[in-house]
Design a protein around this motif. Structure first.
Motif, short mmCIF file in Angstrom:
data_model
loop_
_atom_site.label_atom_id
_atom_site.label_comp_id
_atom_site.label_asym_id
_atom_site.label_seq_id
_atom_site.Cartn_x
_atom_site.Cartn_y
_atom_site.Cartn_z
N ARG A 264 0.88 -1.17 0.00
CA ARG A 264 0.00 0.00 0.00
C ARG A 264 0.91 1.21 0.00
NH1 ARG A 264 -3.31 -1.98 5.34
NH2 ARG A 264 -3.78 -4.06 4.56
N ALA A 265 0.45 2.32 -0.50
CA ALA A 265 1.27 3.53 -0.52
C ALA A 265 1.70 3.87 0.90
CB ALA A 265 0.48 4.68 -1.13
N GLY A 266 3.01 4.09 1.07
CA GLY A 266 3.54 4.46 2.37
C GLY A 266 4.06 3.30 3.20
N ASP A 267 3.87 2.06 2.74
CA ASP A 267 4.40 0.90 3.46
C ASP A 267 5.92 0.99 3.53
OD1 ASP A 267 1.99 -0.36 3.96
OD2 ASP A 267 2.25 -1.93 2.45
N ALA A 268 6.46 0.55 4.65
CA ALA A 268 7.91 0.42 4.83
C ALA A 268 8.18 -1.03 5.24
CB ALA A 268 8.40 1.39 5.89
N VAL B 6 14.49 0.53 -1.96
CA VAL B 6 13.22 1.20 -1.66
C VAL B 6 13.06 1.28 -0.15
CG1 VAL B 6 10.72 1.13 -1.93
CG2 VAL B 6 12.19 0.29 -3.77
N PHE B 7 12.81 2.46 0.36
CA PHE B 7 12.57 2.63 1.79
C PHE B 7 11.08 2.72 2.09
CE2 PHE B 7 12.22 5.31 5.63
CZ PHE B 7 12.87 4.45 6.52
N THR C 154 3.41 -2.69 -5.36
CA THR C 154 4.62 -3.50 -5.48
C THR C 154 4.36 -4.87 -4.85
OG1 THR C 154 6.00 -1.53 -5.33
CG2 THR C 154 7.08 -3.64 -4.91
N VAL C 155 4.70 -5.92 -5.55
CA VAL C 155 4.46 -7.27 -5.03
C VAL C 155 5.76 -7.81 -4.43
CG1 VAL C 155 3.75 -9.62 -5.61
CG2 VAL C 155 2.66 -7.67 -6.74
#
Length: 69
Positions: free
Chosen positions: A8-12, A40-41, A47-48
Protein backbone atom coordinates in the motif's frame (compact mmCIF):
# COMPACT_ATOMS: atom_id res chain seq x y z
CA UNK A 1 -0.16 -17.52 4.64
CA UNK A 2 0.02 -16.09 1.17
CA UNK A 3 3.33 -16.22 -0.69
CA UNK A 4 3.17 -12.54 -1.72
CA UNK A 5 2.18 -9.18 -0.29
CA UNK A 6 1.06 -6.23 -2.40
CA UNK A 7 2.16 -2.95 -0.90
CA UNK A 8 0.00 0.00 0.00
CA UNK A 9 1.27 3.53 -0.52
CA UNK A 10 3.54 4.46 2.37
CA UNK A 11 4.40 0.90 3.46
CA UNK A 12 7.91 0.42 4.83
CA UNK A 13 9.81 -2.83 5.40
CA UNK A 14 9.16 -3.01 9.13
CA UNK A 15 5.46 -2.30 8.78
CA UNK A 16 5.11 -5.00 6.13
CA UNK A 17 7.00 -7.51 8.29
CA UNK A 18 4.63 -6.74 11.16
CA UNK A 19 1.55 -7.14 8.97
CA UNK A 20 2.72 -10.36 7.30
CA UNK A 21 4.66 -12.11 10.08
CA UNK A 22 3.28 -10.44 13.19
CA UNK A 23 6.55 -8.87 14.36
CA UNK A 24 9.09 -6.34 13.08
CA UNK A 25 11.90 -8.73 14.05
CA UNK A 26 11.28 -10.47 10.71
CA UNK A 27 12.13 -7.36 8.68
CA UNK A 28 15.54 -8.81 7.75
CA UNK A 29 13.94 -12.07 6.60
CA UNK A 30 11.52 -10.15 4.39
CA UNK A 31 14.29 -7.97 2.95
CA UNK A 32 16.54 -10.96 2.27
CA UNK A 33 13.82 -12.51 0.13
CA UNK A 34 13.22 -9.33 -1.86
CA UNK A 35 16.81 -8.37 -2.62
CA UNK A 36 16.12 -6.42 -5.85
CA UNK A 37 13.93 -3.97 -3.89
CA UNK A 38 16.38 -3.11 -1.10
CA UNK A 39 16.88 0.40 -2.44
CA UNK A 40 13.22 1.20 -1.66
CA UNK A 41 12.57 2.63 1.79
CA UNK A 42 8.91 3.67 1.44
CA UNK A 43 6.84 1.80 -1.13
CA UNK A 44 4.29 3.03 -3.61
CA UNK A 45 1.06 1.06 -3.88
CA UNK A 46 1.13 -2.09 -5.96
CA UNK A 47 4.62 -3.50 -5.48
CA UNK A 48 4.46 -7.27 -5.03
CA UNK A 49 6.84 -8.71 -2.43
CA UNK A 50 7.74 -12.34 -1.83
CA UNK A 51 6.67 -13.46 1.64
CA UNK A 52 8.01 -16.98 2.16
CA UNK A 53 7.09 -18.86 5.31
CA UNK A 54 9.38 -18.34 8.27
CA UNK A 55 11.92 -21.05 9.03
CA UNK A 56 11.13 -23.41 11.89
CA UNK A 57 12.18 -21.99 15.23
CA UNK A 58 15.38 -23.39 16.66
CA UNK A 59 15.02 -25.53 19.75
CA UNK A 60 15.73 -23.47 22.88
CA UNK A 61 18.42 -25.94 23.95
CA UNK A 62 20.45 -25.19 20.81
CA UNK A 63 20.42 -21.44 21.39
CA UNK A 64 23.09 -19.61 23.37
CA UNK A 65 22.07 -18.60 26.91
CA UNK A 66 21.68 -14.93 26.01
CA UNK A 67 19.08 -15.83 23.35
CA UNK A 68 16.82 -17.85 25.68
CA UNK A 69 15.79 -14.93 27.90
Amino acid sequence: MEATYTTRAGDAWDLIACRVYGDVKYTGWLMAHNFPLLDVFVFDAGTVLNTPPLPAEQAASSLPAWRTR
